[in-house]
Motif scaffolding. Structure first.
Motif, mmCIF file in Angstrom:
data_model
loop_
_atom_site.group_PDB
_atom_site.id
_atom_site.type_symbol
_atom_site.label_atom_id
_atom_site.label_comp_id
_atom_site.label_asym_id
_atom_site.label_seq_id
_atom_site.Cartn_x
_atom_site.Cartn_y
_atom_site.Cartn_z
ATOM 1 N N LYS A 63 -5.968 18.764 -6.803
ATOM 2 C CA LYS A 63 -4.586 18.302 -6.634
ATOM 3 C C LYS A 63 -3.629 19.162 -7.467
ATOM 4 N N THR A 64 -3.965 19.404 -8.728
ATOM 5 C CA THR A 64 -3.119 20.221 -9.601
ATOM 6 C C THR A 64 -3.088 21.671 -9.139
ATOM 7 N N GLN A 65 -4.226 22.185 -8.705
ATOM 8 C CA GLN A 65 -4.263 23.562 -8.210
ATOM 9 C C GLN A 65 -3.374 23.726 -6.976
ATOM 10 N N LEU A 66 -3.387 22.731 -6.092
ATOM 11 C CA LEU A 66 -2.523 22.785 -4.911
ATOM 12 C C LEU A 66 -1.046 22.704 -5.296
ATOM 13 N N LEU A 67 -0.731 21.862 -6.266
ATOM 14 C CA LEU A 67 0.654 21.772 -6.736
ATOM 15 C C LEU A 67 1.104 23.088 -7.368
ATOM 16 N N HIS A 95 -13.832 7.744 -15.571
ATOM 17 C CA HIS A 95 -13.095 7.046 -14.515
ATOM 18 C C HIS A 95 -13.223 7.834 -13.212
ATOM 19 N N GLN A 96 -12.888 7.170 -12.135
ATOM 20 C CA GLN A 96 -12.905 7.823 -10.827
ATOM 21 C C GLN A 96 -11.534 7.626 -10.178
ATOM 22 N N ASP A 97 -10.972 8.727 -9.627
ATOM 23 C CA ASP A 97 -9.666 8.683 -8.969
ATOM 24 C C ASP A 97 -9.719 9.605 -7.756
ATOM 25 N N SER A 98 -9.800 9.023 -6.578
ATOM 26 C CA SER A 98 -9.919 9.829 -5.359
ATOM 27 C C SER A 98 -8.649 10.626 -5.078
ATOM 28 N N GLY A 99 -7.548 10.280 -5.744
ATOM 29 C CA GLY A 99 -6.289 11.000 -5.574
ATOM 30 C C GLY A 99 -6.346 12.426 -6.104
ATOM 31 N N LEU A 100 -7.356 12.746 -6.897
ATOM 32 C CA LEU A 100 -7.495 14.106 -7.418
ATOM 33 C C LEU A 100 -7.996 15.082 -6.356
ATOM 34 N N ILE A 101 -8.485 14.565 -5.258
ATOM 35 C CA ILE A 101 -9.043 15.318 -4.134
ATOM 36 C C ILE A 101 -10.405 15.908 -4.506
ATOM 37 N N GLY A 102 -10.497 16.587 -5.624
ATOM 38 C CA GLY A 102 -11.742 17.177 -6.107
ATOM 39 C C GLY A 102 -11.539 17.640 -7.533
ATOM 40 N N GLY A 103 -12.618 17.945 -8.233
ATOM 41 C CA GLY A 103 -12.533 18.432 -9.607
ATOM 42 C C GLY A 103 -12.463 17.309 -10.618
#
Length: 183
Positions: free
Chosen positions: A167-171, A144-152
């Motif tokens: 996204k998770t790393q930033l959180l 799947h593709q989800d641009s909300g992940l920002i990257g990775g």
């Protein structure tokens, strides 16, 4: 919770029969087809599942549909048993459990791969091979593709989640800074 235990029990029983006669994969396809037919057709699902109609009338409808599907004798008996025991409403859950059990029997694991951008076929294959090596099973990837992940990427195999998204790393950084830790 009880519903899931019932579904698991029926799925295991069908798998034991399938292992015994060597038709576990055939039953997988047939059960999935029957499930898709009855859950995908709202009117058929209502007719067979609605207790306002008599049980004998509902069973006749179910049997006439099953007869036209050219299923194996075991699958016809299994679906009839589900109806007779009042478990026909669990058909979808039984199918889900059976699919997982049949995958385990074949040494297959299904995983989902979500990425921020589109991945090349070569990259997806490398990830699949890496996951296969890690789990010791053949991996079937659902990409799947989800641009909300920002990257990775984020990979899920059953309960295991491998989250390498920005996204998770930033959180995580945000939470560390809130706690006063050094990043």
């Amino acid at each position: 919770m009880k519903n899931l235990a019932v579904a698991r029990r029926y799925a295991k029983a069908l798998l034991i029969i399938g292992k015994g006669d060597g038709n576990a994969e055939k039953y997988r396809e047939e059960l999935d087809g029957v499930t898709q037919l009855f859950t995908g057709n709202e009117m058929l699902d209502q007719v067979v599942g609605n207790p306002l109609y008599s049980a004998s009338a509902r069973k006749k409808v179910m049997e006439s549909v099953i007869e036209k599907l050219e299923l194996s004798k075991v699958m016809k008996s299994f679906v009839s048993l589900l109806f007779d025991k009042g478990r026909f409403g669990f058909l979808s859950n039984i199918n889900d459990f059976y699919q997982k059990l049949a995958d385990d029997l074949k040494g297959v694991a299904r995983a989902s791969l979500t990425s921020a951008t589109e991945l090349s076929a070569e990259t997806v294959e490398k990830i699949r091979l890496s996951l296969s090596k890690r789990t010791g099973k053949q991996i079937i990837l659902d990409v799947h593709q989800d641009s909300g992940l920002i990257g990775g990427i984020v990979t899920k195999i059953g309960d295991l989640v491998l989250d390498g998204s920005i996204k998770t790393q930033l959180l995580n950084m945000k939470e560390s800074l809130k706690r006063g830790e050094r990043v």
